[in-house]
Design a protein around this motif. Sequence first.
Motif, PDB file in Angstrom:
ATOM      1  N   ASP A   1      16.827  51.678  34.475  1.00  0.00           N
ATOM      2  CA  ASP A   1      17.779  49.975  34.511  1.00  0.00           C
ATOM      3  C   ASP A   1      18.003  49.596  35.694  1.00  0.00           C
ATOM      4  O   ASP A   1      18.851  49.295  36.101  1.00  0.00           O
TER       5      ASP A   1
ATOM      6  N   SER B   1      21.554  47.347  44.902  1.00  0.00           N
ATOM      7  CA  SER B   1      22.956  46.424  44.921  1.00  0.00           C
ATOM      8  C   SER B   1      23.287  46.557  46.211  1.00  0.00           C
ATOM      9  O   SER B   1      23.190  46.857  47.382  1.00  0.00           O
TER      10      SER B   1
ATOM     11  N   VAL C   1      29.327  50.393  39.952  1.00  0.00           N
ATOM     12  CA  VAL C   1      29.015  51.050  38.871  1.00  0.00           C
ATOM     13  C   VAL C   1      29.891  51.158  37.485  1.00  0.00           C
ATOM     14  O   VAL C   1      30.128  51.079  36.377  1.00  0.00           O
TER      15      VAL C   1
ATOM     16  N   VAL D   1      31.269  47.574  35.891  1.00  0.00           N
ATOM     17  CA  VAL D   1      29.654  47.337  35.232  1.00  0.00           C
ATOM     18  C   VAL D   1      28.976  46.622  35.596  1.00  0.00           C
ATOM     19  O   VAL D   1      27.765  45.526  35.174  1.00  0.00           O
TER      20      VAL D   1
ATOM     21  N   HIS E   1      26.631  46.935  37.949  1.00  0.00           N
ATOM     22  CA  HIS E   1      25.428  48.175  38.692  1.00  0.00           C
ATOM     23  C   HIS E   1      24.712  48.543  37.780  1.00  0.00           C
ATOM     24  O   HIS E   1      26.341  49.593  37.677  1.00  0.00           O
ATOM     25  N   SER E   2      23.703  49.531  37.888  1.00  0.00           N
ATOM     26  CA  SER E   2      23.192  50.684  37.259  1.00  0.00           C
ATOM     27  C   SER E   2      23.847  51.624  38.404  1.00  0.00           C
ATOM     28  O   SER E   2      23.770  50.795  39.589  1.00  0.00           O
TER      29      SER E   2
ATOM     30  N   GLU F   1      20.326  51.520  40.709  1.00  0.00           N
ATOM     31  CA  GLU F   1      21.052  50.368  41.785  1.00  0.00           C
ATOM     32  C   GLU F   1      21.598  50.482  42.707  1.00  0.00           C
ATOM     33  O   GLU F   1      21.922  50.817  44.069  1.00  0.00           O
TER      34      GLU F   1
ATOM     35  N   ARG G   1      18.981  40.453  32.174  1.00  0.00           N
ATOM     36  CA  ARG G   1      19.323  42.610  31.585  1.00  0.00           C
ATOM     37  C   ARG G   1      19.483  43.307  30.063  1.00  0.00           C
ATOM     38  O   ARG G   1      18.755  43.649  30.277  1.00  0.00           O
TER      39      ARG G   1
ATOM     40  N   LYS H   1      15.945  44.663  28.886  1.00  0.00           N
ATOM     41  CA  LYS H   1      15.966  45.422  28.547  1.00  0.00           C
ATOM     42  C   LYS H   1      15.235  46.019  27.223  1.00  0.00           C
ATOM     43  O   LYS H   1      14.709  46.493  26.099  1.00  0.00           O
TER      44      LYS H   1
END
Length: 233
Positions: free
Chosen positions: A73, A78, A123, A126, A128-129, A132, A202, A206
Motif C-alpha cells: 500500500d 510520508s 498512520v 489514515v 499514510h500506510s 509510507e 489510492r 489498489k
Amino acid sequence: MPALPSHLWYSITSLGGAGLTLPLAIAIALWLALGYTWRMAVLWLATLGAAIGLVTVTKLAFLGWGVGIRELDFTGVSGHAMLSTAVYPVALFLVLLSARPSIRLGGVLLGIAAGMVVGVSRVVLVAHSPAEAITGCIIGALAALVFVRAAWHLQPGRLSALPVAVSLMALSIALHDVRVPTQRWVTHIALKVSGHDHPFVRARWKAGHHRPAAAPLSQTINTLQPAPHSSDV
C-alpha cells in the motif's frame, strides 16, 4: 495503536508539517552560518533537500503515473515523517552542541523518536500506510544522522544554547498549526509533467485500475489524503 484522543493525534501530526519544519530547518541553517560557517549551513540544507527530493519523486511517480507497491500500500514516502525525523534531531543537536557527547547523542535520539511518533500519527489518521510512514522515518533519520556525523566535531561554545533554544521553541509555538498545501502543489506538478488530466488515487489504484481517476481535479485532490492536517511534502 495508542488510544489517544483524535485532537492529540492531529496536534502531533502538525509537528511534521512543512509549515513548521521548513522554517525550523532554515532557522537551523542561519544559526549554523552565524556561529560557524556558511559551508555547514549549506551542508545541512543540501542534506535535507536531498531527502525532500526523494520524497517528492516518489509522490510524483504515483500521482502522475501510478507507480507504487500495491502489496505494501505504498504510494509515496510520508513527508511529515521524513521532515520531523530529519529536522528535530538536528535542532536538538544544535541546542546541545556545548553539552557532553552522551547528552548530545541523547538529544539526537530523542529527536528521532519524536519524528517516529509523528510517523505513527500519519498512520493513525489514515493519511499514510505503515510502509509510507516507516520509509519517511528512515529517510529523515538518515538525513539527520549524516549531517550530525559531519558536524559532530564542531567547536562547542561558539553558539549560546539559550538563544538558539528560545528561537526554535518560539518558531515551533508560532507555526505549530500553519498548513502549506504541498500535496496540491505536487499534484499539479505531476499532472503537468505526466500530461494527464487527473492524478492517480489510492483507492482506484489498489483496486487494480491502471488509469487516473476521472473525477474533477479539486475532488480528486481532496481524496488523496483522507484525513485532516494531511498536506505533505
